[in-house]
Design an enzyme around this catalytic site. Structure first.
Site, mmCIF file in Angstrom:
data_model
loop_
_atom_site.group_PDB
_atom_site.id
_atom_site.type_symbol
_atom_site.label_atom_id
_atom_site.label_comp_id
_atom_site.label_asym_id
_atom_site.label_seq_id
_atom_site.Cartn_x
_atom_site.Cartn_y
_atom_site.Cartn_z
ATOM 1 N N SER A 537 0.677 -1.117 0.128
ATOM 2 C CA SER A 537 -0.118 -0.014 -0.079
ATOM 3 C C SER A 537 0.762 1.289 -0.188
ATOM 4 O O SER A 537 1.715 1.381 -0.917
ATOM 5 C CB SER A 537 -0.958 -0.097 1.065
ATOM 6 O OG SER A 537 -2.029 0.956 0.923
ATOM 7 N N HIS A 652 -8.053 -4.890 -0.491
ATOM 8 C CA HIS A 652 -6.723 -4.361 -0.318
ATOM 9 C C HIS A 652 -5.754 -5.144 0.493
ATOM 10 O O HIS A 652 -4.655 -4.998 0.389
ATOM 11 C CB HIS A 652 -7.095 -3.084 0.420
ATOM 12 C CG HIS A 652 -5.744 -2.305 0.593
ATOM 13 N ND1 HIS A 652 -5.013 -1.965 -0.470
ATOM 14 C CD2 HIS A 652 -5.385 -1.505 1.469
ATOM 15 C CE1 HIS A 652 -4.148 -0.987 -0.277
ATOM 16 N NE2 HIS A 652 -4.173 -0.780 0.986
#
Length: 679
Positions: A537, A652
């Site tokens: 991320s 995610h």
């Protein structure tokens, strides 16, 4: 391969824009073509042994089943080999204390997924308090942020026919009473912010069609999101409206006079502070210095006041905690009558109990030194707390007891690897501007040199010592050294450790990480050829910067669910919500500093890059998979080799269940051993 029409605001020179079409046929053909060689490369016996070892960690029944109290029951969500999607279940404290608790299953997500023919991933349960009779269950397809919401009856163990239900969206919903909810969702045209989150809050009554729900508050499209929350504590009932102006600034209002005589009362604290209430108390956690009247309070301080007096402008603020050069506030939670706070002293945890009124702090003596200790749960209607304590070489211990009494160990996690002889040391590297950057070195006996450096550096997220069973089995037990860097951008030394690395200060994150990498080699802990780094991320952005700006420091990099095209990040999925962190690429002044590091724009055919593993998820609706796809395509066009893998599910986090998580872990470590272990 055909290209797709350009998207709005696209950089005209971008030849890989078509890879942003998440589920387009051409894009998915590209993904499958890139997955195939990676899967073929990492599919041997050693990879399978690592995958199996990781899955045993994720699936073992010996893990601690962490709980939170709701009335007489302790609730837990559990995944294992037989229940890969998970069980929502509950038990009593007496049973929980035993070696084999008797669990009462409320909802079997695997059974639900089969019945619905959907790949449901559990997103949580919002149980109405204090009745505890109904819950709003969140379920996503494949682990996406967008999810459906369904009302569930805890007594019948069934979803409520014609109950509250929301279709797939990034919704926010809260109970107002048993027959009313406050909801922000995708109501149709012009109901979402530019970040893709709700900008309208409505009052929705049972049996009422959602389009007829009454609008209570409307934010602007430029906001990140708006939402509502409630406190239904008897005698302290309150309704709150929140408006996130950007990722770090939020206006909080109390909404009075439901349903007819509505009044919004602003809680006039700094917008970048964290504001919370408990019974008669208001807490304000500062991110920046605050001067009010004749007093000034430093960033990182925790302040307390009487809630009603604060709204009236007559409150006296009390400093509950004030940071120093080595100590910062990490997190806190309330029991009914006490405040429990956890601080970090040079990244090691301390726990203290605070008595409201005089706000005196008393250390908890039962917490081991030099560990990561977190508040698992605190009963805000009673005096019970659960604390979890672990270290790099020490599995978790779950401590339980009354907040003002002795804590006892009631559960412990198994050891997943042999930690005998493992050393844990803390060092400090000197960054480019002279700042001392702490990092931990976890080194097994007879370490052979391959070293994995981890870091994040963003959004005030602290990286703390903790036990990792998969890391231990797949890396430490095989002779690898692990390093955790506490670089700026995190919150290890309070909010200023983060704020100085925002926007134009983003270069400090990379400089700190590079300083740690350099220090490791200078100390003789490893060599450049045997030093790898891994991040996801925002940490994936860091890996992209290491690749393109500091390639000479590393022998291999693992870049997971990353941001990489910082020219377009704000146009993709939730990217607009991070402008406060990174800056606005459409503003020439901001692009002047963003463009200095944006990895996608700094690929060079003349550079020598370390081997790279790039991973992402098709179902990630937070960080767009186009970042990883386009970066890989551009690197290949420049003559560089990339190992690429994209999980078709996973959200995610990159994995929707334990099997996928084990595969992802094995893939990363197989790549690192092949890349770093051959020298």
């Amino acid at each position: 391969m055909s290209s797709m029409p350009s998207l709005p605001n696209a950089a005209p020179e971008d030849p890989y824009l078509w890879l942003e079409d998440v589920t387009g046929d051409d894009a998915l053909d590209w993904v499958r073509a890139h997955n195939a060689p990676t899967l073929a490369r990492f599919s041997g016996d050693d990879f399978e042994a690592m995958r199996t070892a990781a899955l045993e960690v994720f699936d073992t029944d010996a893990r601690i089943p962490y709980v939170r109290r709701r009335g007489e029951f302790l609730h837990n969500f559990w995944r294992d080999a037989d229940n890969p999607r998970g069980l929502w279940r509950r038990t009593t404290l007496e049973s929980y204390r035993s070696d084999a608790p008797e669990w009462d299953v409320l909802l079997d997500v695997d059974e639900l997924a089969r019945a619905d023919d959907e790949n449901w991933v559990w997103g949580g349960a919002n149980v109405i308090e204090p009745e505890r009779t109904r819950a709003l269950i969140t379920l996503s397809r494949g682990g996406a942020d967008a999810a459906v919401v369904r009302e569930f009856d805890l007594e019948t163990r069934e979803f409520v026919t014609d109950g509250f239900e929301l279709t797939e969206a990034k919704s926010r919903i809260a109970w107002a009473d048993p027959d009313t909810v406050l909801v922000g969702t995708d109501f149709g045209e012009d109901s979402l912010t530019d970040s893709g989150y709700p900008r309208i809050v409505k009052l929705w009554r049972r049996g009422e069609p959602l389009p007829q729900a009454r609008t209570l508050f409307t934010g602007s499209r430029e906001d990140v999101t708006v939402g509502a929350g409630t406190d239904r504590t008897p005698g302290f009932e309150r309704v709150f409206i929140s408006r996130a102006i950007d990722f770090f600034n939020e206006e909080i209002y109390e909404l009075r006079g439901l349903p007819d005589d509505l009044e919004l009362i602003r809680i006039d604290a700094p917008t970048d502070a964290t504001v919370s209430t408990h019974r008669q108390w208001l807490l304000i956690e500062l991110r920046t210095d605050w001067v009010t009247g004749t007093a000034s309070y430093p960033a990182g301080a925790l302040l307390a006041a009487d809630y009603d007096e604060f709204l009236a402008g007559t409150a006296e603020l009390t400093v509950v905690f004030e940071p120093d050069a080595h100590t910062a506030l990490n997190h806190y939670a309330w029991t009914r009558d006490k405040l429990v706070i956890v601080t970090l002293a040079d990244v090691a945890s301390r726990v203290e109990i605070v008595t409201p009124g005089d706000w005196q702090r008393v250390p908890v003596a039962d917490v081991p030194p030099n560990t990561n200790t977190v508040i698992v749960a605190a009963d805000d209607t009673g005096d019970e707390i659960f604390l979890d304590s672990s270290g790099f070489d020490r599995p978790s211990r779950l401590l339980h007891g009354a907040v003002d009494g002795p804590l006892t160990e009631i559960k412990s996690a198994p050891a997943f690897f042999d930690a005998d002889g493992i050393s844990v040391t803390q060092h400090f590297a000197t960054s480019k501007d002279g700042t001392q950057i702490p990092y931990f070195v976890v080194r097994p006996p007879n370490a052979t040199g391959p070293t994995l450096l981890g870091g994040y550096g963003g959004f005030e997220v602290s990286q703390t010592p903790g036990y990792g069973g998969v890391l231990g089995r797949l890396w430490l037990a095989r002779g690898g050294t692990y390093v955790l860097a506490n670089i700026r951008g995190g919150g290890e030394y309070g909010p200023t450790w983060h704020t100085q690395a925002m926007r134009a200060g983003r270069h400090l994150v990379a400089e700190d990480f590079a300083a740690v990498a350099t220090d490791l080699v200078e100390r003789g802990i490893t060599t450049v050829a045997q030093l790898g780094a891994q991040g996801g991320s925002n940490g994936g952005l860091l890996m992209g910067i290491m690749l393109t700006k500091y390639p000479q420091l590393f022998g291999g990099l693992v870049c997971q669910v990353p941001l990489l095209d910082m020219r377009r990040y704000h146009l993709l999925l939730a990217g607009a919500s991070w402008v406060a962190e990174y800056g606005d690429p459409d503003d020439p002044d901001d692009w002047a500093f963003i463009g200095e590091y944006s990895p996608y724009q700094h690929i060079s055919a003349d550079a020598t890059y370390p081997p790279l593993l790039m991973t992402t998820s098709t179902r990630d609706d937070r960080v767009h998979p186009g970042h990883a796809r386009k970066m890989t395509a551009a690197l290949e066009a420049a003559g560089h080799r990339v190992s690429y893998y994209e999980n078709i599910e996973g959200g995610h986090g990159g994995a929707a269940d334990n099997a996928q998580a084990a595969f992802k872990s094995a893939l990363s470590f197989a790549f690192l051993w092949e890349t770093l272990g051959r020298h």
